[in-house]
Design an enzyme around this catalytic site. Structure first.
Site, PDB file in Angstrom:
ATOM      1  N   ASN A 123       0.859  -1.186   0.000  1.00 57.19           N
ATOM      2  CA  ASN A 123       0.000   0.000   0.000  1.00 57.19           C
ATOM      3  C   ASN A 123       0.892   1.232   0.000  1.00 57.19           C
ATOM      4  O   ASN A 123       1.477   1.594   1.015  1.00 57.19           O
ATOM      5  CB  ASN A 123      -0.910  -0.021   1.235  1.00 57.19           C
ATOM      6  CG  ASN A 123      -1.821   1.184   1.301  1.00 57.19           C
ATOM      7  OD1 ASN A 123      -1.942   1.950   0.342  1.00 57.19           O
ATOM      8  ND2 ASN A 123      -2.475   1.377   2.431  1.00 57.19           N
ATOM      9  N   LYS A 151       0.034   4.266  -0.312  1.00 58.31           N
ATOM     10  CA  LYS A 151      -0.630   5.423   0.298  1.00 58.31           C
ATOM     11  C   LYS A 151      -0.397   6.675  -0.560  1.00 58.31           C
ATOM     12  O   LYS A 151      -0.471   6.594  -1.783  1.00 58.31           O
ATOM     13  CB  LYS A 151      -0.176   5.589   1.752  1.00 58.31           C
ATOM     14  CG  LYS A 151      -0.405   4.309   2.566  1.00 58.31           C
ATOM     15  CD  LYS A 151      -0.193   4.490   4.039  1.00 58.31           C
ATOM     16  CE  LYS A 151      -0.430   3.173   4.755  1.00 58.31           C
ATOM     17  NZ  LYS A 151      -0.306   3.294   6.216  1.00 58.31           N
ATOM     18  N   HIS A 164      -9.780   0.763   5.322  1.00 60.41           N
ATOM     19  CA  HIS A 164      -8.481   0.994   5.950  1.00 60.41           C
ATOM     20  C   HIS A 164      -8.648   1.938   7.136  1.00 60.41           C
ATOM     21  O   HIS A 164      -9.476   2.854   7.110  1.00 60.41           O
ATOM     22  CB  HIS A 164      -7.497   1.586   4.934  1.00 60.41           C
ATOM     23  CG  HIS A 164      -6.086   1.592   5.400  1.00 60.41           C
ATOM     24  ND1 HIS A 164      -5.610   2.519   6.297  1.00 60.41           N
ATOM     25  CD2 HIS A 164      -5.038   0.780   5.105  1.00 60.41           C
ATOM     26  CE1 HIS A 164      -4.326   2.282   6.519  1.00 60.41           C
ATOM     27  NE2 HIS A 164      -3.951   1.229   5.811  1.00 60.41           N
ATOM     28  N   GLU A 179      -7.066   4.376   8.199  1.00 58.73           N
ATOM     29  CA  GLU A 179      -6.917   5.810   7.915  1.00 58.73           C
ATOM     30  C   GLU A 179      -8.199   6.382   7.312  1.00 58.73           C
ATOM     31  O   GLU A 179      -8.546   7.538   7.572  1.00 58.73           O
ATOM     32  CB  GLU A 179      -5.723   6.020   6.980  1.00 58.73           C
ATOM     33  CG  GLU A 179      -4.395   5.719   7.668  1.00 58.73           C
ATOM     34  CD  GLU A 179      -3.256   5.422   6.731  1.00 58.73           C
ATOM     35  OE1 GLU A 179      -2.156   5.137   7.222  1.00 58.73           O
ATOM     36  OE2 GLU A 179      -3.458   5.455   5.495  1.00 58.73           O
ATOM     37  N   GLU A 225      -5.311  -5.029  10.713  1.00 57.98           N
ATOM     38  CA  GLU A 225      -4.291  -3.988  10.891  1.00 57.98           C
ATOM     39  C   GLU A 225      -4.515  -3.306  12.230  1.00 57.98           C
ATOM     40  O   GLU A 225      -5.360  -2.417  12.333  1.00 57.98           O
ATOM     41  CB  GLU A 225      -4.332  -2.985   9.741  1.00 57.98           C
ATOM     42  CG  GLU A 225      -5.752  -2.621   9.265  1.00 57.98           C
ATOM     43  CD  GLU A 225      -5.777  -1.363   8.439  1.00 57.98           C
ATOM     44  OE1 GLU A 225      -4.760  -1.027   7.817  1.00 57.98           O
ATOM     45  OE2 GLU A 225      -6.822  -0.687   8.443  1.00 57.98           O
ATOM     46  N   GLY A 229       2.355   2.658  10.845  1.00 58.41           N
ATOM     47  CA  GLY A 229       3.198   3.834  10.706  1.00 58.41           C
ATOM     48  C   GLY A 229       3.896   4.259  11.976  1.00 58.41           C
ATOM     49  O   GLY A 229       4.507   5.324  12.029  1.00 58.41           O
ATOM     50  N   SER A 261       3.129  -2.279  10.249  1.00 54.92           N
ATOM     51  CA  SER A 261       4.591  -2.179  10.302  1.00 54.92           C
ATOM     52  C   SER A 261       5.266  -3.516   9.994  1.00 54.92           C
ATOM     53  O   SER A 261       6.146  -3.971  10.722  1.00 54.92           O
ATOM     54  CB  SER A 261       5.049  -1.646  11.667  1.00 54.92           C
ATOM     55  OG  SER A 261       4.611  -0.314  11.861  1.00 54.92           O
TER      56      SER A 261
END
Length: 269
Positions: free
Chosen positions: A11, A13, A108, A110, A181, A187, A225
């Site tokens: 991904n 991003k 996701h 985010e 996730e 991140g 990660s």
């Protein structure tokens, strides 16, 4: 349970910064795969994919196709609205399908946290994607606060429960996979231990089996990660069927090392 072919998805991003950098990253990926094949270290029994920005989706696809690469290109997100129309800034599942993009991420963390996407929005996105013929990687995960409160499994299983009945069983069987996730590991450099990740994946698999016994074979990826130095220990877990890779996928060498870890592991999932 039969072996489940792993997926390793990069991904990207909102990266990289320029079209030139995107082209270089894609070429490095192509070159690194070729180097591994030339050395006899084939990436066998493995699905590989990358999710570029919308701006670069088709150029990456074209570059990979010209190189006859088996790496698939998927979308990072999709509109909740179907077809075409007055939806400024959106790209529908039908437009993606018409352009030859066959898969998308949905849910996701985010998108959930930064854009306020709730169960209603995610249900609409799932329905739009499935109706257009796309496959979906549906993302679930808990925050650090939820984990520390002992609510991790409850939160994750609820996220699945909120959307399960919006598409039929056949589509779950054929067109869905789940990515776990942990939000606190995205991140941040933190990673769930293999034991914690395996425990959650086992809970997800049990939850899916409760919906229908056939869903026990659904691929469940880990995202949080993932790096070359922890990929092998994650790949060794019985219920982890691949990785959704963030920052490490922006380095072709790291991404291929992660892919190798899952390719080498031929366990029955």
């Amino acid at each position: 349970m039969p072996a489940i072919m792993p997926w390793v998805i990069g991904n990207w991003k909102m990266n990289p910064e320029t079209p030139t950098a995107q082209q270089q990253l894609t070429q490095q990926l192509i070159d690194h795969i070729a180097e591994h094949l030339a050395s006899g270290a084939a990436l066998v029994n493995l699905n590989l994919a990358v999710a570029p920005t919308l701006l670069h989706l088709l150029t990456v696809q074209q570059q990979l196709q010209q190189a006859k690469s088996a790496v698939q290109v998927i979308a990072q997100d999709v509109s909740r609205f179907a077809g075409t129309g007055a939806y400024t800034g959106d790209v529908s599942a039908q437009l993606l399908a018409n352009a030859g993009i066959g898969m998308t991420l949905i849910g996701h963390s985010e998108r959930r946290s930064l854009y306020g996407e709730d169960a209603t929005v995610l249900r609409e996105k799932l329905q739009a994607a499935i109706n257009a013929g796309l496959k979906v990687v549906f993302c679930v995960g808990e925050t650090l606060t939820e984990r520390e409160a002992g609510q991790a499994e409850q939160v994750v299983l609820q996220q699945l429960d909120e959307v399960f009945d919006c598409i039929d069983l056949q589509h779950w069987q054929q067109n869905l996979m789940v990515a776990y996730e942990p939000v606190w590991a995205i991140g941040t450099g933190k990673t769930a231990s293999p034991q914690d990740a395996e425990s959650m994946h086992a809970a997800i698999r049990a939850g899916l089996k409760n919906y229908h016994s056939s869903l026990v074979d659904l691929p469940i990826l880990y995202g949080g990660s993932v790096k070359p130095d922890n990929a092998a220990s994650l790949a060794a877990c019985a219920n982890i069927n691949g990785a959704l890779v963030g920052g490490a996928s922006l380095d072709a060498d790291s991404f291929i090392k992660i892919a190798r870890a899952f390719s080498q592991d031929r366990k029955a999932g």
